[in-house]
Enzyme design. Sequence first.
Site, PDB file in Angstrom:
ATOM      1  N   ALA A 112      -3.120   0.645   9.154  1.00  5.80           N
ATOM      2  CA  ALA A 112      -4.571   0.815   9.264  1.00  5.80           C
ATOM      3  C   ALA A 112      -4.912   2.000  10.172  1.00  5.80           C
ATOM      4  CB  ALA A 112      -5.195  -0.461   9.814  1.00  5.80           C
ATOM      5  N   GLY A 135       7.274   5.159  19.357  1.00  7.04           N
ATOM      6  CA  GLY A 135       7.740   6.032  18.279  1.00  7.04           C
ATOM      7  C   GLY A 135       6.790   6.099  17.088  1.00  7.04           C
ATOM      8  N   LYS A 171       0.793  -1.235   0.000  1.00  7.60           N
ATOM      9  CA  LYS A 171       0.000   0.000   0.000  1.00  7.60           C
ATOM     10  C   LYS A 171       0.827   1.288   0.000  1.00  7.60           C
ATOM     11  CE  LYS A 171      -4.124  -1.587   2.448  1.00  7.60           C
ATOM     12  NZ  LYS A 171      -5.116  -1.268   3.465  1.00  7.60           N
ATOM     13  N   GLY A 191      -0.145   1.394  13.215  1.00  8.25           N
ATOM     14  CA  GLY A 191       0.362   0.820  11.974  1.00  8.25           C
ATOM     15  C   GLY A 191      -0.321   1.474  10.783  1.00  8.25           C
TER      16      GLY A 191
END
Length: 275
Positions: free
Chosen positions: A133, A157, A70, A131
């Site tokens: 999504a 982070g 992606k 992440g």
Amino acid sequence: MVSPSTKLYGLIGYPLGHSISFYIHNAAFRALSIDALYINIPIEPESFSKAILGIKYLPIYGLNVTIPHKERIIDFLDEISVISKLIGAVNTVYLEENKWKGENTDFGGFLETLKELKLDKDLPCLILGAGGAARAVVYAVIEYGFKEIYLTNRTYGRAERIAEEVKKNKNIEIKIIPWQERHKVDEKLILINTTSIGLDSKSTPWNGNFKSIAFVYDIIYNPKETPLLSLAKENNVPFKNGLDMLIYQACLSWNKWFGFIGPFEIMKREAEKLL
Ligand code: ATR
């Protein structure tokens, strides 16, 4: 329906075994008598550059893109939407005026479900995970109108990076909560899980109490009821899984490919047969 003039669409990613996109798009093509076929195109990460260049020369009219491509797909496109740029990921590729363009319909798909649920924008929301999504979810909750957004992630982070970007792009403050302290939040809030915890049907990203939780949204759709959602149910907290988000992102891809939104009910019925 397949004919000599059938137009090809498909999904690129790796691996693709888990995906239900093939079934829902083809069911909708059949139901609407669209002369098109949706195929799985598994592309291993090492072959990505070569494969994607090849695809551009084949009669393929639109693509969905899934993990792990992606982000990488962006470099191969002529243009991407503003929201895809902010999120840093594209899940829908389409041809327009001879250009390959990219859109992120995960964002629109999730936003559509928030509108349908009519969740209270004045409540804070706590997003679990930072992440890929999570990025679409964060921008969708902002667009929906939530004003107070908390983000927590095992790797601090990654949450920090999202918060910095959102500050820069939208001038909105996201409050980061260290993963170990996520259960200490005791305000009434909406909990949104974007982590992969629960895909195994055994683990849950939330072990705290549910007294202060007004709603639980888990973007996982398989299993239909993750342990997190079972806990919500046991505690009489309203909840939702990720199936409608998945179907809406598919319907919104059609908007880019065909100029109209795909048939939600047909796709959902097909998905439910499989899950
Ligand atoms: P996706 O694109 O589906 O979001 P991803 O980018 O790999 O996939 O993100 C997975 C998310 O689940 C991340 O937030 C990840 O936390 P890290 O950033 O610390 O890796 C989270 N996650 C996965 N397994 C986890 C676990 N066992 N405990 C806590 N968080 C986990």
